[in-house]
Each structure stands twice: as structure tokens, then as C-alpha cells.
Design an enzyme around this catalytic site. Structure first.
Site, PDB file in Angstrom:
ATOM      1  N   LYS A 149      32.396  94.223  49.945  1.00  0.00           N
ATOM      2  CA  LYS A 149      33.422  93.540  50.754  1.00  0.00           C
ATOM      3  C   LYS A 149      34.761  94.265  50.619  1.00  0.00           C
ATOM      4  O   LYS A 149      35.421  94.567  51.613  1.00  0.00           O
ATOM      5  CB  LYS A 149      33.587  92.110  50.286  1.00  0.00           C
ATOM      6  N   ASN A 150      35.136  94.605  49.373  1.00  0.00           N
ATOM      7  CA  ASN A 150      36.480  95.159  49.136  1.00  0.00           C
ATOM      8  C   ASN A 150      36.598  96.639  49.443  1.00  0.00           C
ATOM      9  O   ASN A 150      37.664  97.218  49.281  1.00  0.00           O
ATOM     10  CB  ASN A 150      36.923  94.854  47.697  1.00  0.00           C
ATOM     11  N   ASP A 171      55.237  92.967  48.237  1.00  0.00           N
ATOM     12  CA  ASP A 171      56.483  93.741  48.171  1.00  0.00           C
ATOM     13  C   ASP A 171      56.235  95.234  47.957  1.00  0.00           C
ATOM     14  O   ASP A 171      56.973  96.084  48.467  1.00  0.00           O
ATOM     15  CB  ASP A 171      57.400  93.188  47.076  1.00  0.00           C
ATOM     16  N   ILE A 178      45.733  89.929  35.291  1.00  0.00           N
ATOM     17  CA  ILE A 178      46.100  90.377  36.640  1.00  0.00           C
ATOM     18  C   ILE A 178      46.730  89.260  37.460  1.00  0.00           C
ATOM     19  O   ILE A 178      47.788  89.429  38.061  1.00  0.00           O
ATOM     20  CB  ILE A 178      44.861  90.925  37.393  1.00  0.00           C
TER      21      ILE A 178
HETATM   22  C1  EPZ Z   1      42.401  93.315  45.469  1.00  0.00           C
HETATM   23  O1  EPZ Z   1      43.368  92.351  45.788  1.00  0.00           O
HETATM   24  C2  EPZ Z   1      41.054  92.659  45.715  1.00  0.00           C
HETATM   25  N1  EPZ Z   1      40.943  92.301  47.129  1.00  0.00           N
HETATM   26  C3  EPZ Z   1      40.923  91.418  44.834  1.00  0.00           C
HETATM   27  O2  EPZ Z   1      39.626  90.881  45.038  1.00  0.00           O
HETATM   28  C4  EPZ Z   1      41.063  91.846  43.375  1.00  0.00           C
HETATM   29  O3  EPZ Z   1      41.016  90.691  42.556  1.00  0.00           O
HETATM   30  C5  EPZ Z   1      42.406  92.571  43.167  1.00  0.00           C
HETATM   31  O4  EPZ Z   1      42.494  93.687  44.080  1.00  0.00           O
HETATM   32  C6  EPZ Z   1      42.566  93.099  41.753  1.00  0.00           C
HETATM   33  O5  EPZ Z   1      41.514  93.966  41.461  1.00  0.00           O
HETATM   34  C7  EPZ Z   1      40.629  93.278  48.028  1.00  0.00           C
HETATM   35  O6  EPZ Z   1      40.468  94.431  47.684  1.00  0.00           O
HETATM   36  C8  EPZ Z   1      40.506  92.850  49.460  1.00  0.00           C
HETATM   37  P1  EPZ Z   1      46.471  93.689  43.740  1.00  0.00           P
HETATM   38  P2  EPZ Z   1      44.930  92.789  45.895  1.00  0.00           P
HETATM   39  O7  EPZ Z   1      47.468  94.072  44.783  1.00  0.00           O
HETATM   40  O8  EPZ Z   1      45.033  94.188  46.330  1.00  0.00           O
HETATM   41  C9  EPZ Z   1      50.568  91.924  42.104  1.00  0.00           C
HETATM   42  C10 EPZ Z   1      38.020  89.222  45.461  1.00  0.00           C
HETATM   43  O9  EPZ Z   1      37.659  88.297  44.744  1.00  0.00           O
HETATM   44  N2  EPZ Z   1      51.179  92.515  43.305  1.00  0.00           N
HETATM   45  O10 EPZ Z   1      45.740  94.768  43.017  1.00  0.00           O
HETATM   46  O11 EPZ Z   1      45.626  91.733  46.672  1.00  0.00           O
HETATM   47  C11 EPZ Z   1      49.591  90.807  42.428  1.00  0.00           C
HETATM   48  O12 EPZ Z   1      50.268  89.574  42.563  1.00  0.00           O
HETATM   49  C12 EPZ Z   1      39.492  89.559  45.579  1.00  0.00           C
HETATM   50  O13 EPZ Z   1      37.249  89.973  46.096  1.00  0.00           O
HETATM   51  C13 EPZ Z   1      52.545  92.378  43.524  1.00  0.00           C
HETATM   52  O14 EPZ Z   1      53.248  91.746  42.734  1.00  0.00           O
HETATM   53  O15 EPZ Z   1      45.407  92.706  44.380  1.00  0.00           O
HETATM   54  C14 EPZ Z   1      48.664  90.826  41.234  1.00  0.00           C
HETATM   55  O16 EPZ Z   1      49.252  90.082  40.184  1.00  0.00           O
HETATM   56  C15 EPZ Z   1      40.358  88.530  44.868  1.00  0.00           C
HETATM   57  N3  EPZ Z   1      53.105  92.937  44.635  1.00  0.00           N
HETATM   58  C16 EPZ Z   1      48.615  92.305  40.849  1.00  0.00           C
HETATM   59  O17 EPZ Z   1      49.768  92.905  41.455  1.00  0.00           O
HETATM   60  C17 EPZ Z   1      52.368  93.653  45.544  1.00  0.00           C
HETATM   61  O18 EPZ Z   1      52.930  94.164  46.541  1.00  0.00           O
HETATM   62  C18 EPZ Z   1      47.371  93.042  41.347  1.00  0.00           C
HETATM   63  O19 EPZ Z   1      47.202  92.710  42.700  1.00  0.00           O
HETATM   64  C19 EPZ Z   1      50.967  93.790  45.310  1.00  0.00           C
HETATM   65  C20 EPZ Z   1      50.407  93.224  44.190  1.00  0.00           C
END
Ligand code: EPZ
Length: 417
Positions: free
Chosen positions: A22-23, A125, A327
Site C-alpha cells: 500500500k505504502n 510542514d 514516531i
Molecule cells: C508514512 O506516513 C506511512 N504512510 C505511515 O503508514 C507510517 O506509519 C509512517 O510513514 C512512518 O513510517 C504512507 O507511507 C502512506 P512521516 P507519513 O511523515 O509519511 C512528523 C500505515 O499504517 N512529521 O514519516 O505521514 C509526523 O507527525 C501508515 O500504513 C512532521 O512533523 O509519516 C510523525 O511524527 C500509518 N511534519 C513523524 O514526522 C511533516 O511535514 C514521521 O511521519 C511530516 C512528518
């Protein structure tokens, strides 16, 4: 709303094929916005999130054709409407992945902010900051990101934290930028590498994908390509955990253990015998699992998307373990539901202390997010008696034909309205 009814106690035994990731599929579908040709994908999982992404691209004017056996063809030459509306984005935050490609290929984009979700605030952001560094003019108004750029310029970007979709958005945008872009502190997840490989097949010039420093040399245009989506490592890990918890013995095909080193290591530590073969993984569970502590972190460490499933294992293992989620700020919602099934879990901020109990007892529980749902399925498969899992639309977002696959492995599970 659909429910899943599980009569627990049966070990999972047998063989099942893993679907496409999916991802990886979600960013790769958005990569189709970048090229002036058709992107023909295979091994695309049949999931609600993929269907939502295809509807999102369709309302932009993109031609998206679903073939048989998991093939999908995207042709963005018919795009007329570079907009991702709130009504669709609110159901799937990965819609934000359209922002970079729309900006790079069409010079403008209007994408709804995803808003928070059950597991955390999940701001974007870093996506915005990176695109601004590449020269995009971006305003956030009325809940929408309004972005414009005649042509993006290569830049050196250092993200504040490791962000998977942030890295993917910026990498896609950089493929058509003028000059070279360096993304430092990049996410190393296998899905980022899969996207980079697909972009390279379309003519992009990318190096360093899979490391924390990705270099993209922009090109004038990208052409169509054919590309097979990688196997879903989280689905793989979920079935491994289900087999481990139910004292089963399974063979997973069309997948690879190389994508899940950290999870395989922890399952071995818990007492499972795991054999990695080319394109397959075999697991034989012990009579009683040993409790194992985990700490989630960006790849290649233990993935946050496997945290809930592993907690279900620790619920019925011998001993006590600490599960630390680093995370997301609110990714323990499955814990209170597992406690309803008889688990012994104490939450303290982002730590969960799980003390194993001999068995769980069936009950009605509620799914709150995709991986929490998977955790409840695993617990239901172990629990004595019947477990009813409500709101399983969460599950359908990320697990293809889950009751069919589980039934094939000997589980007693059925869907009810
Ligand atoms: C991806 O989400 C995945 N989704 C998530 O899978 C996965 O849990 C996550 O990566 C971590 O591995 C997809 O790939 C579609 P991040 P993403 O940006 O990219 C913070 C599932 O179950 N952050 O890596 O949204 C954020 O809040 C899903 O399949 C910011 O603060 O996660 C988090 O605490 C759930 N600002 C951390 O970074 C930003 O601009 C990591 O988030 C971006 C992120």
C-alpha cells in the site's frame, strides 16, 4: 458498519501470498502525474486506499484504468484539474503526495491539508518547507495548500525529522526541477526506494535512495513506463505475528524477508523459527512465545507500522516487555481494546508495559486505525471464544482480502454487517 467475527484458538497453518505494498503503491500512483505518457503498474493491491487514490486522480482528469490481476494504468496527459479536495483528502492523508508532482509537472496545485488523524497531528510542514526551498510560492488558506511554481529549482533540503511521504513528495518534485536537489535526513524506507526505482524507469536521475542522502538531477520530461509494485512488508509482518501468536506454522510467498530484518529478528528473539527463502518466508511458532521489548524508529529500525501487531504478541508471551513508540504521539489506542480482551498493559506516555497472560478472552472491541485493527485481529485469533471487531473499514484500507487469506490459513473468521 461492517464487523469481523472471529472464533479464536485455531493455529494459523498453511501458505498465503502477500499483496503489493500500500505504502509504495500510493506514492507510485502519484508519480504517474509527472510523466507525459502512460504509467502501467502491476502488483497493485486491491485496497480502499488505492481505490480512493484512483478516484482522486480521476477527478483531476487523469485517466486511470484498472486492469485485471492488480494492474493499473495511469495517464495524466488528460489532467485538467490540479486539485485534491478536502472531501477526499480527509479520508486518506496520503493524498498530500499529489502536491509535489502536480507542482513539478503542472506548475500549480491546490491540495487540502490532511488534518490530524487518530494516531497523531501528522503535520505536513516539511513537505511545504522543502517545496518552498525549491522556489515554490505556497500559501495555506482555508485549509488548503495553494502552490505555484513556473519551474522548480534544485535545492539542498534538510528535513527537521525523518518523514517518509515528505521525502517522497520532495523526491518526486525534484525529478523535473531545474538543476540538482539534495535531500538530507531522507527516509530510508523500502517504499522510498521502490518509488525511486519507478521514477528512474520513467527517466528520472536519482541516486542515494535507501540512504539518508538522496540526490536528484532534474530532467526536462519523464516518459511512461511499466513497473511492478514491491511486496507489502507490513502485511508480511502482520501475518508473521498472527502465526506466531496462534502457535502456527505458515509460508508467506511473493514477499521478501529482506524488507523486515528488524521484525524478523524480534520474532526470532520471541522464539519463532524463521526461514528466509527467495521470495518467501516460513515461520514456525514455539509452544509459548517469550516477551520481547521493541522501540519503534525510522527504517531500518523496528517499524512503527508493526508496533500494534507486536503488542498483541507480547500480550500472550511469557514474561513482561516494554514497547516504546517514538514516531507518533498517540499510537497506543489498540491497548485499551486489548485490555478488554484480558491483556495486562500499562501505558506511561509513549511506553507500554505489557505483561503476558496465558490466554485472552473474546469480547467486542472497536478498531480505531489501520494497524490497531490488525492488532485486534491477531488478539481475536488467539482469544478463547468469539471476538467481534467493529469499524473494520479501517482494516480494509490496508489489508487485501484479509478474511479470505486468514480462512485459507485455518482461521474461523467471517464478516458481518
Ligand atoms: C508514512 O506516513 C506511512 N504512510 C505511515 O503508514 C507510517 O506509519 C509512517 O510513514 C512512518 O513510517 C504512507 O507511507 C502512506 P512521516 P507519513 O511523515 O509519511 C512528523 C500505515 O499504517 N512529521 O514519516 O505521514 C509526523 O507527525 C501508515 O500504513 C512532521 O512533523 O509519516 C510523525 O511524527 C500509518 N511534519 C513523524 O514526522 C511533516 O511535514 C514521521 O511521519 C511530516 C512528518
Amino acid at each position: 458498519m461492517d464487523k469481523l467475527l472471529i472464533a479464536g484458538g485455531a493455529p494459523l497453518v498453511g501458505e498465503v501470498a502477500i499483496s503489493g505494498a500500500k505504502n509504495a503503491a500510493l506514492p507510485i500512483l502519484c508519480a504517474g502525474l509527472l510523466c507525459d505518457g502512460a504509467l502501467a503498474l502491476s502488483n497493485v493491491p486491491r485496497l480502499n486506499d488505492v481505490a480512493t487514490m484512483l478516484r482522486l486522480l480521476g477527478q483531476m482528469g487523469v485517466t486511470a484504468a484498472n486492469g485485471d490481476g492488480g494492474t493499473v494504468t495511469i495517464d495524466a496527459r488528460t489532467l485538467t484539474n490540479p486539485v485534491a479536495p478536502y472531501e477526499m483528502v480527509k479520508t486518506m492523508r496520503a493524498s498530500i503526495l499529489a502536491l509535489g508532482p502536480l507542482l513539478a509537472r503542472h506548475g500549480e496545485a491546490r491540495v487540502s491539508l490532511p488534518g490530524g488523524c487518530a494516531i497523531g497531528a501528522r503535520p505536513v510542514d516539511q513537505h511545504i518547507k522543502g517545496l518552498q526551498a525549491m522556489g515554490a510560492e505556497i500559501r495555506v488558506e482555508n485549509g488548503y495548500v495553494l502552490a505555484q511554481a513556473r519551474r522548480l529549482k534544485g535545492a539542498r533540503i534538510v528535513t527537521d525529522m525523518v518523514t517518509v511521504t515528505g521525502t517522497e513528495n520532495l523526491m518526486m518534485a525534484a525529478t523535473l526541477a531545474d538543476g540538482e536537489t539534495v535531500i538530507e535526513n531522507a527516509a530510508r524506507e523500502p517504499e522510498v526506494v521502490d518509488l525511486a526505482d519507478c521514477l528512474s524507469a520513467m527517466g528520472a536521475r536519482i541516486s542515494g535512495a535507501g540512504s539518508d542522502r538522496i540526490v536528484v538531477r532534474g530532467v526536462e520530461r519523464l516518459h511512461g513506463a511499466e513497473y511492478p509494485v514491491m511486496p507489502d512488508r507490513v502485511e508480511t509482518g502482520t501475518y508473521l505475528c498472527a502465526a506466531a501468536a496462534t502457535r502456527g506454522e505458515i509460508l508467506l510467498t511473493q514477499t521478501s524477508a529482506a524488507l523486515l530484518d528488524a521484525v524478523v529478528e524480534k520474532l526470532r528473539e520471541a522464539g519463532c523459527a524463521i526461514e528466509c527463502r527467495p521470495g518467501a518466508i516460513a515461520l514456525k511458532a514455539p509452544k509459548r512465545l517469550k516477551s520481547v521489548s521493541v522501540r519503534t524508529a525510522p527504517y531500518p529500525a523496528f517499524p512503527t507500522d508493526m508496533q500494534a501487531q507486536f503488542m498483541a504478541i507480547d500480550c500472550v508471551a511469557e514474561g513482561a516487555a516494554v514497547i516504546r513508540e517514538t514516531i507518533f504521539e498517540n499510537r497506543f489506542m489498540h491497548a485499551v481494546e486489548l485490555i478488554r480482551l484480558g491483556a495486562d498493559i500499562r501505558i506511561d506516555a509513549n511506553n507500554a508495559v505489557v505483561t503476558g497472560v496465558p490466554t485472552l478472552d473474546g469480547a467486542t472491541v472497536m478498531a480505531t486505525d489501520l494497524r490497531a485493527s490488525a492488532s485486534l485481529v491477531i488478539a481475536g485469533l488467539v482469544a478463547q471464544g468469539e471476538t467481534v471487531i467493529e469499524r473494520i473499514y479501517h482494516l480494509d484500507r490496508g489489508y487485501e482480502r484479509i478474511e479470505e487469506k486468514l480462512t485459507r490459513l485455518g482461521a474461523n473468521v467471517r464478516r458481518a454487517r
